[in-house]
Design a protein around this motif. Structure first.
Motif, PDB file in Angstrom:
ATOM      1  N   PRO B  81       0.811  -1.230   0.000  1.00 37.11           N
ATOM      2  CA  PRO B  81       0.000   0.000   0.000  1.00 37.11           C
ATOM      3  C   PRO B  81       0.842   1.278   0.000  1.00 37.11           C
ATOM      4  CG  PRO B  81      -0.898  -1.588   1.558  1.00 37.11           C
ATOM      5  CD  PRO B  81       0.367  -2.190   1.026  1.00 37.11           C
ATOM      6  N   VAL B  82       2.020   1.247   0.634  1.00 39.91           N
ATOM      7  CA  VAL B  82       2.873   2.439   0.627  1.00 39.91           C
ATOM      8  C   VAL B  82       3.380   2.705  -0.799  1.00 39.91           C
ATOM      9  CG1 VAL B  82       5.052   3.440   1.431  1.00 39.91           C
ATOM     10  CG2 VAL B  82       3.547   2.270   3.056  1.00 39.91           C
ATOM     11  N   GLN B  83       3.793   1.648  -1.486  1.00 35.59           N
ATOM     12  CA  GLN B  83       4.244   1.823  -2.879  1.00 35.59           C
ATOM     13  C   GLN B  83       3.095   2.329  -3.753  1.00 35.59           C
ATOM     14  OE1 GLN B  83       5.641  -2.299  -3.091  1.00 35.59           O
ATOM     15  NE2 GLN B  83       7.695  -1.543  -3.593  1.00 35.59           N
ATOM     16  N   GLU B  84       1.910   1.736  -3.532  1.00 32.54           N
ATOM     17  CA  GLU B  84       0.733   2.161  -4.286  1.00 32.54           C
ATOM     18  C   GLU B  84       0.424   3.641  -4.007  1.00 32.54           C
ATOM     19  OE1 GLU B  84      -2.588  -0.666  -3.838  1.00 32.54           O
ATOM     20  OE2 GLU B  84      -3.918   1.074  -4.028  1.00 32.54           O
ATOM     21  N   GLY B  85       0.579   4.026  -2.725  1.00 27.12           N
ATOM     22  CA  GLY B  85       0.347   5.421  -2.360  1.00 27.12           C
ATOM     23  C   GLY B  85       1.307   6.362  -3.077  1.00 27.12           C
ATOM     24  N   PHE B  86       2.596   5.982  -3.149  1.00 31.77           N
ATOM     25  CA  PHE B  86       3.574   6.827  -3.851  1.00 31.77           C
ATOM     26  C   PHE B  86       3.190   6.951  -5.329  1.00 31.77           C
ATOM     27  CE2 PHE B  86       7.438   8.001  -1.380  1.00 31.77           C
ATOM     28  CZ  PHE B  86       6.997   7.579  -0.141  1.00 31.77           C
ATOM     29  N   TRP B  87       2.667   5.878  -5.883  1.00 31.67           N
ATOM     30  CA  TRP B  87       2.226   5.869  -7.290  1.00 31.67           C
ATOM     31  C   TRP B  87       0.996   6.780  -7.451  1.00 31.67           C
ATOM     32  CZ3 TRP B  87       3.220   1.908 -11.367  1.00 31.67           C
ATOM     33  CH2 TRP B  87       2.345   2.000 -12.434  1.00 31.67           C
ATOM     34  N   CYS B  97      15.352   9.200  -3.507  1.00 32.82           N
ATOM     35  CA  CYS B  97      15.084   9.051  -2.068  1.00 32.82           C
ATOM     36  C   CYS B  97      14.003   8.019  -1.793  1.00 32.82           C
ATOM     37  CB  CYS B  97      14.676  10.398  -1.456  1.00 32.82           C
ATOM     38  SG  CYS B  97      12.996  10.942  -1.909  1.00 32.82           S
ATOM     39  N   THR B  98      13.297   7.577  -2.854  1.00 33.92           N
ATOM     40  CA  THR B  98      12.078   6.794  -2.689  1.00 33.92           C
ATOM     41  C   THR B  98      12.249   5.489  -1.896  1.00 33.92           C
ATOM     42  OG1 THR B  98      11.327   7.780  -4.752  1.00 33.92           O
ATOM     43  CG2 THR B  98      10.069   5.911  -3.932  1.00 33.92           C
ATOM     44  N   PRO B  99      13.270   4.677  -2.178  1.00 38.06           N
ATOM     45  CA  PRO B  99      13.386   3.439  -1.386  1.00 38.06           C
ATOM     46  C   PRO B  99      13.486   3.717   0.113  1.00 38.06           C
ATOM     47  CG  PRO B  99      14.865   3.382  -3.282  1.00 38.06           C
ATOM     48  CD  PRO B  99      14.332   4.781  -3.204  1.00 38.06           C
ATOM     49  N   GLY B 100      14.273   4.728   0.474  1.00 41.97           N
ATOM     50  CA  GLY B 100      14.412   5.080   1.892  1.00 41.97           C
ATOM     51  C   GLY B 100      13.120   5.631   2.453  1.00 41.97           C
ATOM     52  N   MET B 101      12.452   6.486   1.677  1.00 40.23           N
ATOM     53  CA  MET B 101      11.168   7.052   2.117  1.00 40.23           C
ATOM     54  C   MET B 101      10.156   5.937   2.349  1.00 40.23           C
ATOM     55  SD  MET B 101      10.802  10.404   2.349  1.00 40.23           S
ATOM     56  CE  MET B 101      11.701  11.903   1.915  1.00 40.23           C
ATOM     57  N   ILE B 102      10.136   4.966   1.437  1.00 45.97           N
ATOM     58  CA  ILE B 102       9.175   3.867   1.561  1.00 45.97           C
ATOM     59  C   ILE B 102       9.469   3.040   2.814  1.00 45.97           C
ATOM     60  CG2 ILE B 102       8.544   1.625   0.518  1.00 45.97           C
ATOM     61  CD1 ILE B 102       8.471   3.070  -2.185  1.00 45.97           C
ATOM     62  N   MET B 103      10.753   2.764   3.067  1.00 48.66           N
ATOM     63  CA  MET B 103      11.066   1.942   4.238  1.00 48.66           C
ATOM     64  C   MET B 103      10.747   2.679   5.535  1.00 48.66           C
ATOM     65  SD  MET B 103      11.685  -0.643   2.567  1.00 48.66           S
ATOM     66  CE  MET B 103      11.954  -1.869   3.838  1.00 48.66           C
ATOM     67  N   SER B 104      11.026   3.987   5.587  1.00 48.50           N
ATOM     68  CA  SER B 104      10.655   4.759   6.790  1.00 48.50           C
ATOM     69  C   SER B 104       9.146   4.759   6.971  1.00 48.50           C
ATOM     70  CB  SER B 104      11.158   6.206   6.680  1.00 48.50           C
ATOM     71  OG  SER B 104      12.546   6.253   6.910  1.00 48.50           O
ATOM     72  N   SER B 105       8.411   4.869   5.872  1.00 46.03           N
ATOM     73  CA  SER B 105       6.945   4.901   5.943  1.00 46.03           C
ATOM     74  C   SER B 105       6.384   3.550   6.354  1.00 46.03           C
ATOM     75  CB  SER B 105       6.364   5.312   4.583  1.00 46.03           C
ATOM     76  OG  SER B 105       6.923   6.529   4.158  1.00 46.03           O
ATOM     77  N   VAL B 106       6.956   2.473   5.816  1.00 46.22           N
ATOM     78  CA  VAL B 106       6.508   1.120   6.195  1.00 46.22           C
ATOM     79  C   VAL B 106       6.745   0.914   7.694  1.00 46.22           C
ATOM     80  CG1 VAL B 106       7.000  -1.360   5.928  1.00 46.22           C
ATOM     81  CG2 VAL B 106       6.795   0.096   3.896  1.00 46.22           C
ATOM     82  N   ALA B 107       7.926   1.316   8.182  1.00 44.69           N
ATOM     83  CA  ALA B 107       8.242   1.164   9.614  1.00 44.69           C
ATOM     84  C   ALA B 107       7.251   1.964  10.457  1.00 44.69           C
ATOM     85  CB  ALA B 107       9.679   1.603   9.893  1.00 44.69           C
ATOM     86  N   LEU B 108       6.927   3.169  10.002  1.00 35.32           N
ATOM     87  CA  LEU B 108       5.958   3.996  10.743  1.00 35.32           C
ATOM     88  C   LEU B 108       4.613   3.297  10.846  1.00 35.32           C
ATOM     89  CD1 LEU B 108       4.720   6.681  11.913  1.00 35.32           C
ATOM     90  CD2 LEU B 108       4.242   7.304   9.537  1.00 35.32           C
ATOM     91  N   LEU B 109       4.097   2.832   9.698  1.00 34.65           N
ATOM     92  CA  LEU B 109       2.733   2.291   9.681  1.00 34.65           C
ATOM     93  C   LEU B 109       2.627   0.964  10.432  1.00 34.65           C
ATOM     94  CD1 LEU B 109       1.621   3.249   6.056  1.00 34.65           C
ATOM     95  CD2 LEU B 109       1.134   4.420   8.212  1.00 34.65           C
ATOM     96  N   GLU B 110       3.753   0.263  10.577  1.00 32.76           N
ATOM     97  CA  GLU B 110       3.724  -0.964  11.379  1.00 32.76           C
ATOM     98  C   GLU B 110       3.586  -0.640  12.867  1.00 32.76           C
ATOM     99  OE1 GLU B 110       6.164  -3.838   8.289  1.00 32.76           O
ATOM    100  OE2 GLU B 110       7.168  -3.129  10.093  1.00 32.76           O
ATOM    101  N   GLN B 111       4.119   0.524  13.258  1.00 28.23           N
ATOM    102  CA  GLN B 111       4.027   0.901  14.671  1.00 28.23           C
ATOM    103  C   GLN B 111       2.818   1.770  14.968  1.00 28.23           C
ATOM    104  OE1 GLN B 111       7.816   2.579  15.861  1.00 28.23           O
ATOM    105  NE2 GLN B 111       8.873   0.803  15.001  1.00 28.23           N
ATOM    106  N   ASN B 112       2.386   2.513  13.985  1.00 23.96           N
ATOM    107  CA  ASN B 112       1.290   3.462  14.186  1.00 23.96           C
ATOM    108  C   ASN B 112       0.389   3.436  12.949  1.00 23.96           C
ATOM    109  OD1 ASN B 112      -0.378   5.624  14.607  1.00 23.96           O
ATOM    110  ND2 ASN B 112       1.243   7.154  14.807  1.00 23.96           N
ATOM    111  N   PRO B 113      -0.688   2.646  12.977  1.00 21.23           N
ATOM    112  CA  PRO B 113      -1.517   2.469  11.777  1.00 21.23           C
ATOM    113  C   PRO B 113      -2.340   3.709  11.408  1.00 21.23           C
ATOM    114  CG  PRO B 113      -2.038   0.839  13.500  1.00 21.23           C
ATOM    115  CD  PRO B 113      -1.138   1.843  14.108  1.00 21.23           C
TER     116      PRO B 113
END
Lengths: 323, 162
Positions: B81-87, B97-113
């Motif tokens: 869903p994060v990749q889909e959101g960027f799209w 910067c996108t791979p790093g942005m995606i990983m930070s965002s994935v980590a965020l959403l796993e801790q805070n939905p």
């Protein structure tokens, strides 16, 4: 791409082994490595031969609160944990939350931030840049590019946690080859950019002990160019208790204005025993501004950073007075 | 270490950094090297559930760890869903910067939905975007958060409400 120099890496499981290995030639202690690794990539430690990792030594992380309210923080506790643990006083959480960026807070440790190496514009650049000029004192040379008249290294103390820990009267427990000792956090530092820690290289900071806050008001404010990522170019920590409307046991500590954290004792003496009025806060802030002389060795101009000292002190004290 | 669910046993030189191990040893070049000194966040990966900067992380320190990179977030060719959101919300221009942005965002959403805009901005504060696309990146993460909660994502900014 910057790569590390050729080094050995050892990760023993006991503190005794770590201490023994640190006595070796070119041994560098690593916890999270977020300070050591970039510095090594920039070839700031030509003497480095072995990275000695603390990470496999058990029992060095975690936050616990003793019966009397004393808070014990293991050296390997991540900065991220410190920033979010409810048992940690707010001033420390503020300081921890202001360190670097989320990814580095997830990796960097409390002990590592307290011991973070001093920084300078002339030093923290890739070695190819550094080679363009004569090496400075901290790079193994004979002179300082910041103040060439004297053979003094002015590299800046860059820990966010140190001023906050000192303001909260915290101590560190150090373990070395001759046993262990406890010292106030302020006594961990020397005002010398070259050798900024007042401990033997094979003495290891294992724990921070924060006394029970007992109504102490405390806070930390940080100046930097961006709202994240950057090291402090000014850190202000203050704490005091208010008893019958008067200031009791005040502490005011500045970070990133010298090679060690600086306690502004003149301002503390002024504040002690007086009602915390706007006029008193303004006077204390002016004293703090006069007590330091930032050099042209980090981000933004030294003149601006000096002018911001009273501003940040005033804002913090006003916030704490209103709490 | 385990990378994106696959276990790898390798001997590495002590000075090998995690990003070099991923890119050069495993051929996972989705993780980028930007500033080389852990300022920019292009090298962000997730180690044992936490986002870290792999350009100053020793590969030997990830011995036994569970590592996730941008190559591992899509499952069986279906975008995360994060990749889909960027799209969907134009969360990238040059993409560095996108791979790093995606990983930070994935980590965020796993801790805070259900992060607020401020929480999203703080979660990506260790990732620099030089195309100044932060605004759309925040919208992309909001899109992903809604999708992951099973809700309808907010309408894009450019859609005029009727």
């Amino acid at each position: 791409m910057l790569r590390l120099p050729v080094v050995r890496h050892v990760a023993p499981t006991s503190l005794d082994e770590v201490i023994e290995l640190l006595a070796g030639d070119g041994a560098m202690l690593a916890a999270g490595g977020t300070d050591l690794v970039p510095n090594l990539k920039r070839r700031q430690y030509p003497e480095a031969k072995t990275i000695v990792s603390l990470r496999r030594v058990a029992g060095l992380d975690g936050v616990s609160v003793a019966d009397g309210g004393t808070i014990r923080i293991g050296a390997l506790t991540t900065v991220a944990r410190l920033a979010t643990d409810d048992a940690v006083p707010e001033a420390l959480r503020e300081a921890a939350g202001a360190v670097a960026s989320p990814q580095l807070r997830n990796r960097g440790t409390v002990g590592g931030n307290l011991c973070v190496d001093t920084r300078c514009h002339w030093l923290n650049v890739p070695d190819t840049w550094r080679q363009a000029a004569e090496p400075c004192l901290k790079a193994g040379g004979e002179m300082c590019w910041v103040a060439p008249a004297k053979k003094i290294c002015w590299a800046v103390s860059s820990s966010d946690l140190a001023p906050a820990m000192i303001a909260l009267d915290a101590s560190v427990r150090l373990v070395g080859p001759d046993g262990e000792r406890t010292a106030p956090v302020g006594e961990l530092y020397r005002d010398d950019g070259l050798v900024h820690l007042a401990k033997a290289p094979n003495e290891i900071l294992v724990e921070v002990i924060v006394p029970a806050p007992q109504g102490r008001r405390a806070g930390y404010r940080k100046l930097r160019r961006r709202g994240s990522i950057d090291f402090p170019i000014l850190g202000v920590a203050a704490s005091f208790r208010l008893e019958d409307g008067r200031v009791n046991d005040p502490r005011l500590v500045l970070g990133a204005v010298a090679s060690s954290p600086v306690r502004v004792t003149a301002a503390e003496e002024l504040l002690a025993g007086r009602p915390l009025t706007d006029a008193l806060i303004a006077e204390a802030a002016e004293l703090a501004g006069k007590s330091v002389r930032p050099m042209s060795n980090t981000d933004l101009t030294s003149r601006y950073r000096k002018r911001m000292v009273p501003v940040f002190v005033r804002r913090l004290l006003e916030d704490l007075a209103a709490d | 270490m385990t990378v994106n669910g696959t276990r790898y046993d390798r001997d590495v030189e002590p000075r090998t950094l995690l990003v070099h191990f991923l890119r050069e040893e495993l051929g996972l070049t989705g993780t980028h090297v930007g500033c080389d000194t852990s300022y920019c966040g292009a090298c962000t990966v997730i180690v044992d559930g936490r986002s870290v900067k792999s350009c100053t992380y020793l590969a030997v320190a990830a011995d036994g760890a569970d590592v996730r990179t941008v190559e591992g977030v899509a499952v069986d060719g279906t975008l995360h869903p994060v990749q889909e959101g960027f799209w969907e919300r134009h969360g990238l221009q040059c993409g560095f910067c996108t791979p790093g942005m995606i990983m930070s965002s994935v980590a965020l959403l796993e801790q805070n939905p259900a992060p607020g805009e401020g929480e999203i901005r703080h979660a990506i504060e260790g990732n620099l975007c030089r195309c100044t696309g932060y605004h759309n990146i925040v919208r992309a993460v909001e899109y992903a958060a809604a999708k992951m909660r099973g809700e309808e994502p907010p309408a894009p900014d450019w859609e005029v409400p009727s």
